[in-house]
Design an enzyme around this catalytic site. Structure first.
Site, PDB file in Angstrom:
ATOM      1  N   GLY A  15     -28.959  15.977 -62.391  1.00  0.00           N
ATOM      2  CA  GLY A  15     -29.407  14.602 -62.134  1.00  0.00           C
ATOM      3  C   GLY A  15     -30.915  14.452 -62.208  1.00  0.00           C
ATOM      4  O   GLY A  15     -31.435  13.494 -62.806  1.00  0.00           O
ATOM      5  N   CYS A  79     -27.341  18.804 -48.242  1.00  0.00           N
ATOM      6  CA  CYS A  79     -27.390  17.669 -47.311  1.00  0.00           C
ATOM      7  C   CYS A  79     -26.505  17.879 -46.081  1.00  0.00           C
ATOM      8  O   CYS A  79     -26.663  17.186 -45.075  1.00  0.00           O
ATOM      9  CB  CYS A  79     -26.963  16.391 -48.035  1.00  0.00           C
ATOM     10  SG  CYS A  79     -25.251  16.426 -48.632  1.00  0.00           S
TER      11      CYS A  79
END
Length: 381
Positions: A15, A79
């Protein structure tokens, strides 16, 4: 400025690399680092000429980093330590170890990188890991700014509120007036020419919605429905139909229809959208496997009114309920459609051996390419 040498940490499916390309900043990714074998296979499929290091970051020495001679770090650390599902272990979570290792190495590098861009989930901003990051940047005399940004801010109909930080080494400063507080959305001056979207749609809950707890239908309150109507009226946000595949050109679309048992068990809990909507909720790595809280589902048949179907279910047998719900032709978004919403270019693809479940999983762990590209332009401008 010559071509930037970029180090992509926690590279995932690329990404950050796609965002760098979209930004048109003259740059070369000198190395990408990740341990996830599935993500690495997809990364290599899309960037066959980039050096991909399938190793842990802690397994790299200070000398290894110095040899790469990079000007910029792009990173999206794990995360899970900052989410409720991940138990919010913060710095005590072993998955934070690699990030803390990077922060320990940063001041000891032969050459400080000129630019740093970091992405993480909402929740990181209140963590001890974030405090350590800020302390390190200050010690290294970086100019920096923190943001909370959702793709809805730039007209994309998908809520994916994320923490971002951009930093620039001294001398010099960032090309806008920085603030000590975390900014919601992009700096005003930089956002000129972009869609003007209300702050409530960029991530902050609107405070003036009627707080009505009575269920109208489908376990939805008047407040829920008013919020969704407000989002769908944001004309500066594109409609979902712009991001959907042409169902007529796909012979396997039926595989994405929700199974009967899922319809009967979870219909009341699903976030249902149709092609004309200007909203969808965040897609997570459990999409397609779990239903509740993992992403919106699409109402393919728009000739039937959603509200009337759900209001007709009371008192019906399971067979009759299923018949009513089936009229809506509810289906999952395809991985390609989710990739479209997340800003991945049309030439992004998965190797043929990657299952649909794996595709959902890696996309759920990724980031919005358009948002990161805009931040790269901001930090370099």
């Amino acid at each position: 400025m010559g071509k930037l040498r970029v180090l992509e940490l926690y590279s995932g499916i690329g990404g950050m690399h796609f965002a760098l390309t979209e930004s048109s900043v003259p740059a070369e990714v000198v190395a990408a680092v990740d341990v996830n074998t599935t993500a690495n296979e997809i990364y290599k499929h899309n960037f066959p000429n980039t050096l991909l290091l399938p190793k842990t970051i802690e397994g790299m020495t200070l000398n290894d980093f110095n040899k790469l001679d990079f000007d910029m770090i792009l990173m999206s650390p794990p995360c899970q330590p900052f989410t409720r599902i991940g138990l919010q272990g913060d710095v005590s979570d072993p998955r934070t170890k690699s990030f803390l290792y990077i922060l320990d190495l940063l001041p000891r590098l032969n050459k400080l990188p000129l630019f740093i861009l970091l992405e993480n989930v909402k929740g990181f901003e209140t963590s001890s890991a974030r405090d350590t990051l800020i302390k390190t940047l200050k010690e290294c005399k970086y100019h920096f700014q923190e943001f909370m940004i959702s793709p809805t801010c730039i007209g994309i109909p998908n809520s994916r509120l994320r923490y971002f930080l951009i930093a620039k080494a001294s001398p010099g400063s960032l090309p806008f007036q920085t603030a000590s507080e975390i900014l919601e959305g992009f700096p005003k001056a930089f956002n000129e020419g972009s869609p003007t979207v209300s702050d409530s749609y960029c991530g902050s809950p609107s405070s003036n919605l009627k707080d009505d707890r009575d269920i109208i239908y489908k376990l939805e309150t008047a407040r829920d429905l008013e919020r969704k109507r407000s989002q769908n009226s944001e004309e500066s946000v594109r409609r979902l139909q712009d991001f959907l595949e042409d169902e007529g050109h796909r012979t396997d679309m039926d595989q994405y229809l929700l199974p009967s048992k899922i319809l009967l068990r979870y219909a009341m809990l699903m976030d249902i959208v149709d092609p004309n909507c200007r909203r969808s909720v965040c897609f997570t790595k459990g999409y397609g496997h779990y239903v509740e809280g993992t992403g919106s589902v699409l109402q393919s048949c728009t000739d039937v009114q959603l509200e009337s179907v759900f209001k007709s279910l009371e008192g019906l047998s399971e067979e009759e309920k299923l018949k009513q719900l089936s009229q809506l032709k509810l289906r999952y978004f395809t991985p390609r459609e989710i990739a479209n919403l997340m800003g991945f270019p049309s030439h992004f693809s998965f190797p043929p051996n990657i299952s649909v479940k794996q595709q959902y999983r890696v996309l759920g762990n990724s980031l919005n390419v358009h948002v990161v590209a805009k931040l790269i332009n901001l930090i370099i401008s």
